[in-house]
Design an enzyme around this catalytic site. Structure first.
Site, short mmCIF file in Angstrom:
data_model
loop_
_atom_site.label_atom_id
_atom_site.label_comp_id
_atom_site.label_asym_id
_atom_site.label_seq_id
_atom_site.Cartn_x
_atom_site.Cartn_y
_atom_site.Cartn_z
N GLU A 81 -25.00 -7.30 -3.25
CA GLU A 81 -24.91 -8.69 -3.71
C GLU A 81 -25.49 -9.61 -2.62
OE1 GLU A 81 -20.83 -10.35 -3.69
OE2 GLU A 81 -20.18 -8.30 -3.29
N CYS A 113 -18.74 -6.46 -5.53
CA CYS A 113 -18.45 -5.26 -4.72
C CYS A 113 -18.44 -3.98 -5.53
CB CYS A 113 -17.13 -5.45 -3.97
SG CYS A 113 -17.13 -6.91 -2.94
N HIS A 235 -11.23 -0.06 -2.66
CA HIS A 235 -12.14 -1.09 -2.17
C HIS A 235 -11.35 -1.92 -1.15
CE1 HIS A 235 -14.68 -4.47 -1.71
NE2 HIS A 235 -13.95 -5.28 -2.45
N LYS A 244 -1.78 -3.16 -0.38
CA LYS A 244 -1.04 -3.76 -1.51
C LYS A 244 -1.23 -2.93 -2.78
CE LYS A 244 -1.23 -8.54 0.09
NZ LYS A 244 -1.14 -9.92 -0.32
N ASN A 277 -15.64 -6.31 6.16
CA ASN A 277 -15.99 -6.17 4.75
C ASN A 277 -17.46 -5.79 4.59
OD1 ASN A 277 -15.91 -6.39 1.99
ND2 ASN A 277 -15.23 -8.53 1.94
N1 COA Z 1 2.03 -12.05 11.46
C1 COA Z 1 1.91 -11.12 10.49
N2 COA Z 1 1.46 -11.42 9.22
C2 COA Z 1 1.13 -12.70 8.97
C3 COA Z 1 1.24 -13.71 9.95
C4 COA Z 1 1.73 -13.34 11.24
N3 COA Z 1 1.84 -14.24 12.22
N4 COA Z 1 0.85 -14.88 9.39
C5 COA Z 1 0.50 -14.62 8.11
N5 COA Z 1 0.68 -13.30 7.86
C6 COA Z 1 0.41 -12.57 6.63
C7 COA Z 1 0.84 -13.29 5.37
O1 COA Z 1 2.21 -13.10 5.11
C8 COA Z 1 -0.07 -12.64 4.34
O2 COA Z 1 0.42 -11.37 4.03
P1 COA Z 1 0.71 -10.98 2.48
O3 COA Z 1 -0.58 -11.19 1.73
O4 COA Z 1 1.14 -9.56 2.53
O5 COA Z 1 1.76 -11.92 2.01
C9 COA Z 1 -1.37 -12.40 5.12
O6 COA Z 1 -1.00 -12.47 6.51
C10 COA Z 1 -2.44 -13.44 4.85
O7 COA Z 1 -1.89 -14.70 5.05
P2 COA Z 1 -2.25 -15.91 4.07
O8 COA Z 1 -1.52 -17.11 4.50
O9 COA Z 1 -2.08 -15.44 2.64
O10 COA Z 1 -3.81 -16.02 4.41
P3 COA Z 1 -4.88 -17.03 3.90
O11 COA Z 1 -4.30 -18.14 3.10
O12 COA Z 1 -5.67 -17.39 5.08
O13 COA Z 1 -5.79 -16.16 2.85
C11 COA Z 1 -7.19 -14.43 1.96
C12 COA Z 1 -6.03 -14.78 2.93
C13 COA Z 1 -7.37 -12.91 1.91
C14 COA Z 1 -6.85 -14.93 0.56
C15 COA Z 1 -8.48 -15.07 2.49
O14 COA Z 1 -8.83 -14.46 3.70
C16 COA Z 1 -9.65 -14.98 1.54
O15 COA Z 1 -9.84 -15.85 0.71
N6 COA Z 1 -10.50 -13.91 1.65
C17 COA Z 1 -11.65 -13.72 0.81
C18 COA Z 1 -11.32 -13.21 -0.59
C19 COA Z 1 -11.03 -11.78 -0.69
O16 COA Z 1 -11.28 -11.02 0.24
N7 COA Z 1 -10.49 -11.35 -1.83
C20 COA Z 1 -10.11 -9.97 -2.02
C21 COA Z 1 -10.30 -9.46 -3.40
S1 COA Z 1 -11.94 -8.89 -3.66
#
Ligand code: COA
Length: 389
Positions: A81, A113, A235, A244, A277
Site C-alpha cells: 500500500e 495490510c 497481523h 488482544k 509495522n
Molecule cells: N504503561 C503501560 N501501558 C500503558 C501506559 C503505561 N504507562 N499508558 C497507556 N498504556 C496502555 C493503554 O492502557 C492501552 O492499552 P490497551 O489497548 O490494552 O487498553 C495502550 O497502552 C495504548 O494506549 P492508548 O491510550 O489507547 O493509546 P493511543 O490513544 O495513543 O492509541 C493506537 C493507540 C494503537 C490506537 C494508535 O497508536 C493508532 O492509532 N495506531 C494506528 C492504527 C492501528 O495501528 N490500528 C491497528 C489495526 S490495523
C-alpha cells in the site's frame, strides 16, 4: 493425490536504522511503558530515502533466490500500500532488478495490510494448478502516520519475500480458509496523501470483530477447534494488537494449551517488536519470528489471521514441515537485526522528511554510505534510478 503447496522459503529485509521507543516516548512526553508495554514496541525501523518498496523487496527476495529457482518463477505478486506509481506495478521493477525470466506474470496487489495474503492465496491456487511453477510473493511497505500523531508509535517498514511452491519446505497451506469483506472507514490513504488517515481505536475494534467472525467461520467449515493448533500468527500493526486477538480465543483452550499458545505468541512477536509495522508484511514477519524463536515441530498446525483495514480479514492455516528451518537463513536474519544502529529522535524526524519530493523534480540522493545490495539513487526525467552493489 493432491500435492502439498505452500511457503518454501522466506526472506526479510529492513534497513539498518531504527529509533528506540524509549527515546521516542521521552521526546513525545509519554511514559515509555505506554510504548514498550501498552503498545508493545521496542524499536521502530527508520527508512532512509535510498530505500523504497521496490528496493526493500529486492533485498528480501535476493536472500531466497538462486539462478535455478529464478528460472521457475512464473508469477510475481507484489502486495503493498506504499506503491511508487499509480499505474505501473512495483512487481515489474522488481522482476527487472532480480533478472527474472520474461515469461512471468508481474502485478501489484493492494488492500491495505491484506495485500500479501491475497498474493499468497492466489499463488497457492496457481501452483496447485501448475505444480512445477514457483511464485514470488512480496509484502513490502513503509508505515507512515506522521510525526507527533497517535499512530507514530506504530510506524516502521520492511519487506518479506516468500517463494510459494509445491512440496514446500516451511508451511503447507490447508486449502480451506475463511474471509470477510466490509466497507469500513477505519484507515485509508487518498491518492493525494503521503500519510494514512486512521481512526485508530475503531480500527482495533474492527480487527477484533473480523478475527472473531473468520475464526468462527473457519471452525464451522473445518470442525477444527483451538485444540488443533500449536500457534496463532496475527497481523501485527503493533504487537499488543495480536495479543488482544489471542486473548479473545484463549479461554476456550485448556490451561496447558493456553500456556503453550501464549509462549508461541511471545516467539511470534519478538522480531516485530524490534522493527515496527510493515503493514502487509507484518503477518509474515510474525510467522518468520515464530519459526525462528518458537519451539515448533514438523506436523504442527498454525492458524494465521490477516487483516487489512478498509476492510478485509482472512483466517487460514498451514502445517509446519519437518526441516522448516532450512527455508530461511536464521543467522543472517539475526545479524541483520543486531547490526542495525540507533538514530536520535531528531535524526529520525529529519530522515522521515527526506522522501523524494512529490513534484517530479530530478533528485540525486546521497548513496556513499549505502550498504544494501539494492538501493535508490534518485530520480531523473520522472524515473526512479535503481542501483545494485
Ligand atoms: N504503561 C503501560 N501501558 C500503558 C501506559 C503505561 N504507562 N499508558 C497507556 N498504556 C496502555 C493503554 O492502557 C492501552 O492499552 P490497551 O489497548 O490494552 O487498553 C495502550 O497502552 C495504548 O494506549 P492508548 O491510550 O489507547 O493509546 P493511543 O490513544 O495513543 O492509541 C493506537 C493507540 C494503537 C490506537 C494508535 O497508536 C493508532 O492509532 N495506531 C494506528 C492504527 C492501528 O495501528 N490500528 C491497528 C489495526 S490495523
Amino acid at each position: 493425490m493432491t500435492v502439498a503447496v505452500g511457503i518454501d522459503k522466506i526472506g526479510f529485509y529492513t534497513p539498518e536504522l531504527y529509533v528506540d521507543m524509549v527515546d521516542l516516548a521521552h521526546a513525545r512526553g509519554e511514559d515509555p511503558n505506554k510504548y514498550v508495554i501498552g503498545i508493545g514496541q521496542s524499536k521502530q525501523a527508520v527508512i532512509p530515502p535510498t530505500q523504497d518498496v521496490v528496493t526493500m523487496a529486492a533485498n528480501a527476495a535476493a536472500q531466497i533466490l538462486t539462478p535455478e529457482s529464478k528460472a521457475d518463477i512464473k508469477m510475481v505478486l507484489f502486495g503493498t500500500e506504499s506503491g511508487i506509481d499509480n499505474s505501473k506495478a512495483a512487481a515489474v521493477y522488481l522482476a527487472h532488478l532480480l533478472e527474472l525470466p520474461s515469461d512471468t506474470r508481474a502485478v501489484e496487489l493492494k488492500q491495505a495490510c491484506y495485500g500479501a495474503t491475497a498474493g499468497l492465496q492466489l499463488a497457492a491456487d496457481f501452483v496447485r494448478a501448475r505444480p512445477n511453477a514457483k511464485v514470488l510473493v512480496i509484502g513490502a511497505d513503509i508505515a507512515r502516520y506522521g510525526l507527533r500523531t497517535a499512530g507514530e508509535v506504530t510506524q516502521g517498514g520492511g519487506a518479506v519475500a516468500m517463494l510459494v511452491t509445491a512440496d514446500p519446505q516451511i508451511l503447507a497451506l490447508d486449502d480451506v480458509s475463511s474471509y470477510h469483506t466490509a466497507d469500513v472507514m477505519d484507515f485509508w490513504r487518498p491518492t493525494y496523501r503521503t500519510e494514512a488517515l486512521v481512526d485508530g481505536k475503531y480500527s482495533t475494534n474492527v480487527y477484533l470483530d473480523f478475527f472473531n467472525r473468520v475464526w468462527t467461520d473457519y471452525q464451522a467449515q473445518t470442525n477444527r477447534t483451538i485444540a488443533d493448533f500449536s500457534g496463532f500468527v496475527f497481523h501485527l500493526p503493533f504487537t499488543k494488537m495480536g495479543r488482544k486477538g489471542l486473548r479473545q480465543i484463549l479461554p476456550s483452550a485448556t490451561p496447558e494449551q493456553q500456556a503453550s499458545l501464549t509462549a508461541a505468541f511471545e516467539a511470534s512477536q519478538a522480531d516485530n517488536r524490534e522493527v515496527g509495522n510493515l503493514y502487509t508484511g507484518s503477518l509474515y514477519l510474525s510467522l518468520l519470528s515464530l519459526l525462528r524463536h518458537g519451539n515448533l515441530r514438523g506436523g504442527e498446525r498454525l492458524g494465521l489471521f490477516s487483516y487489512g483495514s478498509g476492510a478485509e480479514g482472512e483466517f487460514f492455516s498451514g502445517v509446519v514441515q519437518p526441516g522448516f528451518d532450512r527455508g530461511f537463513d536464521d543467522a543472517f536474519l539475526t545479524q541483520q537485526l543486531a547490526g542495525r544502529h540507533a538514530v536520535s529522535v531528531t535524526d529520525y524526524e529529519q530522515i522521515y522528511q527526506e522522501q523524494l519530493p512529490n513534484d517530479g523534480r530530478d533528485a540525486h540522493l546521497e548513496t556513499g554510505n549505502v550498504t544494501a545490495p539494492y538501493y535508490l539513487a534518485g530520480r531523473q526525467h520522472e524515473q526512479r534510478q535503481y542501483r545494485q552493489h
